[in-house]
Design a protein around this motif. Structure first.
Motif, PDB file in Angstrom:
ATOM      1  N   ALA A 142      -2.881   6.945  -4.669  1.00 49.77           N
ATOM      2  CA  ALA A 142      -3.660   7.270  -3.472  1.00 49.77           C
ATOM      3  C   ALA A 142      -5.153   7.394  -3.719  1.00 49.77           C
ATOM      4  CB  ALA A 142      -3.138   8.564  -2.854  1.00 49.77           C
ATOM      5  N   TYR A 143      -5.543   7.848  -4.903  1.00 55.06           N
ATOM      6  CA  TYR A 143      -6.955   8.124  -5.184  1.00 55.06           C
ATOM      7  C   TYR A 143      -7.391   7.467  -6.494  1.00 55.06           C
ATOM      8  CZ  TYR A 143      -6.342  11.653  -1.554  1.00 55.06           C
ATOM      9  OH  TYR A 143      -6.060  12.302  -0.382  1.00 55.06           O
ATOM     10  N   PRO A 144      -7.320   6.141  -6.570  1.00 55.18           N
ATOM     11  CA  PRO A 144      -7.675   5.465  -7.822  1.00 55.18           C
ATOM     12  C   PRO A 144      -9.162   5.517  -8.154  1.00 55.18           C
ATOM     13  CG  PRO A 144      -7.229   3.857  -6.105  1.00 55.18           C
ATOM     14  CD  PRO A 144      -6.838   5.185  -5.546  1.00 55.18           C
ATOM     15  N   MET A 145      -9.999   5.831  -7.175  1.00 55.31           N
ATOM     16  CA  MET A 145     -11.436   5.977  -7.415  1.00 55.31           C
ATOM     17  C   MET A 145     -11.898   7.309  -6.851  1.00 55.31           C
ATOM     18  SD  MET A 145     -12.342   3.209  -9.014  1.00 55.31           S
ATOM     19  CE  MET A 145     -14.103   2.946  -8.855  1.00 55.31           C
ATOM     20  N   PRO A 146     -12.846   7.981  -7.510  1.00 53.82           N
ATOM     21  CA  PRO A 146     -13.258   9.327  -7.075  1.00 53.82           C
ATOM     22  C   PRO A 146     -13.771   9.393  -5.643  1.00 53.82           C
ATOM     23  CG  PRO A 146     -14.091   8.847  -9.277  1.00 53.82           C
ATOM     24  CD  PRO A 146     -13.499   7.578  -8.764  1.00 53.82           C
ATOM     25  N   TRP A 147     -14.488   8.350  -5.199  1.00 54.54           N
ATOM     26  CA  TRP A 147     -15.071   8.418  -3.869  1.00 54.54           C
ATOM     27  C   TRP A 147     -14.038   8.422  -2.754  1.00 54.54           C
ATOM     28  CZ3 TRP A 147     -13.447   3.663  -2.276  1.00 54.54           C
ATOM     29  CH2 TRP A 147     -13.492   2.587  -3.175  1.00 54.54           C
ATOM     30  N   LEU A 148     -12.791   8.086  -3.077  1.00 51.72           N
ATOM     31  CA  LEU A 148     -11.741   8.131  -2.064  1.00 51.72           C
ATOM     32  C   LEU A 148     -11.386   9.557  -1.673  1.00 51.72           C
ATOM     33  CD1 LEU A 148      -9.499   5.280  -3.484  1.00 51.72           C
ATOM     34  CD2 LEU A 148     -10.642   5.269  -1.253  1.00 51.72           C
ATOM     35  N   LEU A 149     -11.703  10.532  -2.539  1.00 50.36           N
ATOM     36  CA  LEU A 149     -11.455  11.935  -2.186  1.00 50.36           C
ATOM     37  C   LEU A 149     -12.304  12.363  -0.993  1.00 50.36           C
ATOM     38  CD1 LEU A 149     -11.289  13.496  -5.743  1.00 50.36           C
ATOM     39  CD2 LEU A 149      -9.422  13.401  -4.085  1.00 50.36           C
ATOM     40  N   GLU A 150     -13.455  11.748  -0.856  1.00 49.33           N
ATOM     41  CA  GLU A 150     -14.346  12.100   0.251  1.00 49.33           C
ATOM     42  C   GLU A 150     -14.088  11.253   1.487  1.00 49.33           C
ATOM     43  OE1 GLU A 150     -19.136  12.260   1.292  1.00 49.33           O
ATOM     44  OE2 GLU A 150     -18.453  11.663  -0.694  1.00 49.33           O
ATOM     45  N   PRO A 203       0.817  -1.215   0.000  1.00 52.35           N
ATOM     46  CA  PRO A 203       0.000   0.000   0.000  1.00 52.35           C
ATOM     47  C   PRO A 203       0.852   1.267   0.000  1.00 52.35           C
ATOM     48  CG  PRO A 203       0.155  -0.840   2.215  1.00 52.35           C
ATOM     49  CD  PRO A 203       0.898  -1.818   1.344  1.00 52.35           C
ATOM     50  N   HIS A 204       0.166   2.411  -0.190  1.00 51.14           N
ATOM     51  CA  HIS A 204       0.853   3.695  -0.286  1.00 51.14           C
ATOM     52  C   HIS A 204       0.411   4.604   0.865  1.00 51.14           C
ATOM     53  CE1 HIS A 204       0.843   2.045  -4.403  1.00 51.14           C
ATOM     54  NE2 HIS A 204       1.964   2.719  -4.586  1.00 51.14           N
ATOM     55  N   PRO A 205       1.165   4.627   1.960  1.00 48.64           N
ATOM     56  CA  PRO A 205       0.806   5.504   3.083  1.00 48.64           C
ATOM     57  C   PRO A 205       1.098   6.961   2.756  1.00 48.64           C
ATOM     58  CG  PRO A 205       2.895   4.431   3.512  1.00 48.64           C
ATOM     59  CD  PRO A 205       2.378   3.845   2.230  1.00 48.64           C
ATOM     60  N   ILE A 206       0.644   7.864   3.602  1.00 52.86           N
ATOM     61  CA  ILE A 206       0.857   9.298   3.384  1.00 52.86           C
ATOM     62  C   ILE A 206       2.341   9.615   3.296  1.00 52.86           C
ATOM     63  CG2 ILE A 206       0.631  11.569   4.468  1.00 52.86           C
ATOM     64  CD1 ILE A 206      -2.058  10.737   5.519  1.00 52.86           C
ATOM     65  N   SER A 207       3.152   8.915   4.100  1.00 50.61           N
ATOM     66  CA  SER A 207       4.589   9.194   4.086  1.00 50.61           C
ATOM     67  C   SER A 207       5.200   8.972   2.712  1.00 50.61           C
ATOM     68  CB  SER A 207       5.302   8.320   5.122  1.00 50.61           C
ATOM     69  OG  SER A 207       5.087   6.941   4.842  1.00 50.61           O
ATOM     70  N   VAL A 208       4.659   8.047   1.956  1.00 57.50           N
ATOM     71  CA  VAL A 208       5.143   7.788   0.599  1.00 57.50           C
ATOM     72  C   VAL A 208       4.558   8.799  -0.377  1.00 57.50           C
ATOM     73  CG1 VAL A 208       5.046   6.143  -1.329  1.00 57.50           C
ATOM     74  CG2 VAL A 208       5.591   5.343   0.977  1.00 57.50           C
ATOM     75  N   ILE A 209       3.260   9.025  -0.271  1.00 51.68           N
ATOM     76  CA  ILE A 209       2.590   9.955  -1.193  1.00 51.68           C
ATOM     77  C   ILE A 209       3.131  11.369  -1.042  1.00 51.68           C
ATOM     78  CG2 ILE A 209       0.358  10.981  -1.803  1.00 51.68           C
ATOM     79  CD1 ILE A 209       0.642   8.051  -2.624  1.00 51.68           C
ATOM     80  N   ALA A 210       3.474  11.762   0.172  1.00 49.95           N
ATOM     81  CA  ALA A 210       3.910  13.133   0.443  1.00 49.95           C
ATOM     82  C   ALA A 210       5.415  13.322   0.314  1.00 49.95           C
ATOM     83  CB  ALA A 210       3.461  13.537   1.849  1.00 49.95           C
ATOM     84  N   ALA A 211       6.126  12.277  -0.055  1.00 41.64           N
ATOM     85  CA  ALA A 211       7.580  12.409  -0.211  1.00 41.64           C
ATOM     86  C   ALA A 211       7.910  13.432  -1.307  1.00 41.64           C
ATOM     87  CB  ALA A 211       8.191  11.055  -0.551  1.00 41.64           C
TER      88      ALA A 211
END
Length: 1004
Positions: free
Chosen positions: A963-971, A942-950
């Motif tokens: 991090a957001y492969p589907m639109p509903w994950l934004l919410e 998986p991709h935690p925030i620490s990876v996404i925010a690097a």
């Protein structure tokens, strides 16, 4: 700050990219779609509408997608006709339904029938004081009680850390090298210790000695376990009887209690030398609070240390559930039963926790296992750990000193009346010889009952009492005045009490070593800090509060608030398991009704609620079968036939019950090979004891030949054990008795909605046919079972009694009709999911009509061949979509077993299916070469925030895709807190305690 700017920029960019209206599904479930009441006088708070996820419109939609115009037509194609039962067998006529408010009123009324006596019975059970911050925010919090066992550590770091706190607490207080994450109760933990000692000699030495100071319920459980392994259990005085050379020559282990059940604190250091000299292990049952004052067993030679942690903030609950602790020396660590949490690291080198030494799981070791433990008491272990975190070493010692001081006051005062304490050295428990002051022990008990007090019943000359943290000055006065009244002496008052200066703990057994020096036990002592720590940990864990947990064979359904509420009422929470029967009429009625309802549901004649896990139920059921054969002069029957598809606890339980396992083949379509079964049953007909079968099968189908299989066994003299792990698919449609079984266990933590608690508690009661009823388990203190009962299988007479309330409430609120409807919808949800995923994944098994049962098995082997993708890659990628993965690599290594349950709405099921379909598209990109095989969104998940925010991003896909492969994950997005765990590193560098002060400082 650069990291946070990067994260902010990423989120802003995603929001901009999705500025167009996102096509979100409108939640279709609403009050307008709930079933209309039958009349003005009908209740509006009916439970089935709240528990069952899909409403009538959603059910109709799913049926239509599958090609059916009615639920009856669908069920007819799913469940074999010849095993169907009458619709009236489980209905509102047989089990009437209560509304949520009616249930709570009835629970309150029954609670009032439990008399609020103060129990000083002891024997390993105490009136624990639960800190309110822990009661409200852990025990009563669905964020803590709805997660599953932390097999997916990236989304379970919170409770893994808390369980490491538990292990560290135990290791520090006992001074042992390593501890596990809890066992079921003290008695079964002692049985595990006995078997470890036995197997440590490779079965060459068969005598295990239990000191007569060990609690009687523990002795009873040892007797049951010893029989299955052929161990010679001897009970006597360990300090004198082991001088016998012949006894020592065959000795594999010794069990002592420290302090013992009568309160005496004895020096066992010399005994340890004797035991070790005989090549045996010394096992010690002890008390964590006492070890703040007593020299810990690890300092005087114990090899295994165990006990009940419940006095650290877990209610008595009429016997449980409670978390047993189990610790051992370093050389025994790889033989230790149960779950073990270890420190490891993720693929980026960040520290992380995980379940360690996974190879001890029974589905891997099967018949080679010597323990069937596949669960723990995680929720209760977390409560005990948090209690230690909240109080810290200083306050724990203050509590111990106060308890000890009060005990000394009682001893000195009561001895002044003419009574005599049998032990001069003690911690919190006293046993008095009453003959010098009272007529007999009954006179003392009579005076105690008049005062609303329960003392321990021992014999005609002795009474016992145990103090705990809940005891105050008024209690001390009341206790002393019980003895005064029995001696016909005037009462005393609080002003007559005087502290005793000298300790009753001998100097050579006083603790001098420090304990719990770790920062976590010395930092969170204000409620503010404690609350923040609890919430910090729970934020790392995915539970049912976040999303569906579609684990096959685990039935992660709703754990309703209304069924949980009575659990912590004092009328139920504060009852000692050995309280007199006339004081627990409310509990007795709940137990009686639950047993009756479970018999109606299973079609059997009798029930035992004593087994406190599913595996314990398996073991109890097989032990009952063995006792039945013995009663008929057929004790030589010791062959147990088990399909290769069975859960690994099945063969492990069979071995524990003294049976020899013979595997039975299955066909390529997943069905049992009846020809192989028949051949093996006939081959072993003179020694055939039992056949274990799970129904529906672990492959997710109702097999048409189940009755034929059972007939084969009966024709050859055996009994049929039907594993009830999948009972959620049967209720009101078929039952184990109709299928041909003689005994079954039920997982109340699956089918009947007891929460999984992040890895326990569980309850595994057994129901049996009439001819097996006389053999149901007994108990040495509170009579249970039949007139030919086997010995106890758990420490308490009704196992984890308090949480029986949850299943009782669940059944009462659904009623028979609601229970049947729940099973139908569980089947429908699974089949709809199979329909949605068809064409994207390979469905491994289905029946002749194309139907699955309540779960489905999808095979991912093709992706390994085409793209090097394993089951674990799909599982970890699902975490990025906010879902807990299904059961992975079981019952087939290349498969996922998916079970949605009846509680999930159509919207949630579609959301999961959408995620799986999108992951299939991602896999296709790897197959076609659009993404590299060794560096892609699945392999890196998986991709935690620490990876996404690097600040640096060098991966061949975007941060948004990760991090957001589907639109509903934004919410709504649940973030894993670490990257994929490095399992191999954790096993090679086995560290199972909290970071030390030095380690914590170096990480800053």
């Amino acid at each position: 700050m650069a990291v946070f700017r990067s994260l902010y920029a990423l989120v802003s960019r995603n929001i901009t990219q999705h500025a167009r209206p996102v096509q979100m599904r409108i939640p279709s479930r609403g009050l307008a779609t709930a079933k209309a009441p039958s009349s003005l006088f009908a209740s509006l708070d009916t439970f089935s509408d709240r528990h069952i996820g899909p409403d009538d419109r959603e059910v109709s939609h799913m049926l239509a997608q599958l090609g059916y115009d009615s639920m009856d037509a669908f069920v007819a194609d799913t469940v074999p006709e010849k095993i169907r039962v009458s619709s009236s067998s489980v209905s509102n006529e047989s089990i009437p339904a209560l509304s949520e408010s009616e249930l709570l009123q009835r629970a309150k009324a029954l609670g009032k029938e439990n008399k609020p006596f103060k129990s000083f019975i002891g024997m390993g059970y105490h009136n624990a004081v639960v800190p309110p911050v822990i009661l409200r925010n852990i025990m009563e919090s669905p964020a803590w009680y709805t997660p599953y066992t932390p097999y997916q550590p990236e989304i379970a770091q919170g409770r893994l850390e808390s369980l490491v706190n538990f292990q560290t607490m135990v290791m520090s207080l006992t001074s042992m090298d390593i501890a596990n994450a809890s066992l079921l109760d003290e008695a079964t933990a002692a049985a595990e210790g006995m078997v470890m000692a036995f197997t440590g000699t490779n079965g060459k030495k068969r005598t295990f000695f239990a000191d007569n100071g060990v609690s009687p319920q523990t002795i009873a459980v040892l007797k049951t376990r010893a029989k299955g392994f052929g161990i010679n259990l001897v009970v006597g005085d360990a300090l004198t009887d082991l001088k016998d050379d012949a006894l020592r020559a065959d000795l594999c282990g010794v069990l002592v209690q420290y302090p013992d059940v009568n309160g005496a604190v004895k020096d066992f250091s010399g005994l340890a030398e004797t035991v070790h000299g005989a090549g045996a292990l010394l096992v010690c049952a002890t008390d964590l609070l006492a070890l703040t004052m007593l020299k810990p067993p690890g300092e005087w030679g114990a090899d295994i240390v165990l006990g009940n942690s419940a006095r650290f903030g877990v209610p008595a609950g009429y016997g449980g559930p409670h978390a047993a602790f189990f610790a051992c020396t370093d050389k025994l660590k790889r033989k230790m039963p149960g779950r073990l949490i270890g420190r490891s690291r993720d693929v980026n080198g960040n520290p992380a926790y995980r379940l360690a030494l996974q190879t001890r799981e029974q589905h891997i070791r099967r018949e080679k296992a010597t323990s069937n433990i596949c669960t723990s008491q995680a929720l209760l272990a977390n409560m005990a750990a948090m209690y230690a975190v909240y109080h810290g070493p200083v306050n724990l010692q203050r509590i111990a000193e106060k308890v000890h001081g009060f005990t000394q006051i009682i001893k000195n005062t009561v001895e002044g009346f003419g009574y005599k304490a049998v032990a001069a050295q003690f911690f919190d428990t006293l046993t008095f010889d009453v003959t010098g002051a009272a007529k007999d022990a009954e006179a003392v008990h009579s005076a105690a009952l008049t005062a609303g007090i329960n003392l321990r019943r021992i014999d005609g000359r002795h009474v016992g009492l145990t103090l705990d943290e809940s005891v105050g000055t008024e209690d001390i006065v009341a206790l002393i005045n019980v003895f005064a009244a029995a001696a016909s002496l005037p009462p005393i008052s609080a002003g007559d009490l005087a502290p005793v200066q000298a300790s009753a703990v001998p100097e050579n057994l006083r603790r001098t070593s420090k304990f719990l020096p770790h920062p976590v036990f010395n930092s969170h002592h204000s409620e503010t800090e404690m609350l923040r720590y609890i919430y910090h940990l729970q934020s790392k864990d995915l539970g049912l509060v976040h999303a569906m947990i579609p684990l096959g064979s685990c039935t992660m359904k709703l754990n309703s608030t209304s069924s949980m509420i009575p659990l912590t009422w004092s009328e139920y929470a504060n009852i000692h398991p050995f309280a007199p029967k006339d004081q627990v009429k409310g509990y007795e009625q709940v137990i009686k009704e639950l047993e009756s309802d479970l018999c109606k549901i299973t079609g059997f004649a009798a029930c035992s609620l004593q087994p406190n896990s599913g595996a314990a139920g398996e073991y109890a059921g097989l032990s009952v079968i063995r006792a039945y054969h013995e009663s008929r002069g057929e004790g030589h029957r010791d062959i147990c036939l088990i399909p290769v598809s069975a859960h690994g606890t099945n063969p492990a339980s069979a071995v524990m019950a003294g049976l020899k396992v013979v595997p039975v083949k299955t066909h390529a379509d997943g069905n049992l090979d009846l020809e192989d079964l028949k051949a093996k049953a006939e081959k072993h007909k003179d020694k055939l004891a039992a056949f274990m079968i799970t129904y529906p099968s672990t492959f997710g189908v109702f097999e048409h030949g189940v009755q034929d299989a059972c007939k084969i066994i009966h024709d050859n003299g055996g009994q049929v054990y039907l594993d009830g792990a999948n009972l959620n698919a049967q209720i009101g449609l078929t039952n184990p008795a109709t299928c041909g079984g003689d005994v079954c266990h039920m997982n109340l933590h699956k089918t009947f909605a007891i929460p999984h608690g992040g890895g326990g508690p569980g309850v595994g009661p057994i129901c049996v046919a009439e001819h097996l009823a006389p053999f149901l388990p007994s108990h040495p203190i509170i009579p249970t079972g039949g007139d030919k009962a086997i010995n106890a299988v758990a420490a308490a007479p009704y196992g984890s009694a308090s949480i029986l309330l949850i299943s009782w409430a669940y059944i009462k609120m659904l009623g028979g009709t609601g229970l049947s409807e729940a099973s139908k919808v569980a089947l429908l949800n699974a089949n709809y999911m199979a329909h949605r995923l068809s064409g994207h994944y390979t469905l491994r098994y289905k029946n002749g009509k194309g139907r699955v049962a309540h779960e489905l098995l999808i095979d991912l082997a093709e992706f390994d061949k085409a793209a090097g993708l394993k089951v674990i890659d799909f599982a970890k990628r699902l975490q990025d979509y906010g879902f807990h993965p299904p059961t992975c690599s079981w019952p087939i290594s290349t498969c996922m077993l998916i079970e949605p349950t009846e509680s999930e709405t159509l919207e949630e099921i579609d959301r999961f299916c959408d995620a799986m379909i999108q992951i299939r598209k991602e896999a296709e990109d790897i197959i076609t070469g659009k993404q590299p095989k060794d560096n892609n969104v699945l392999k890196n998940a998986p991709h935690p925030i620490s990876v996404i925010a690097a600040e640096e991003w060098d991966r061949p896909y975007s941060r948004q895709t990760a991090a957001y492969p589907m639109p509903w994950l934004l919410e709504r997005k649940f973030w894993p807190t670490v990257s994929r765990i490095d399992d191999a590193y954790g096993d090679l560098h086995l560290i199972c305690d909290c970071p030390s002060v030095e380690e914590s400082a170096s990480s800053l």
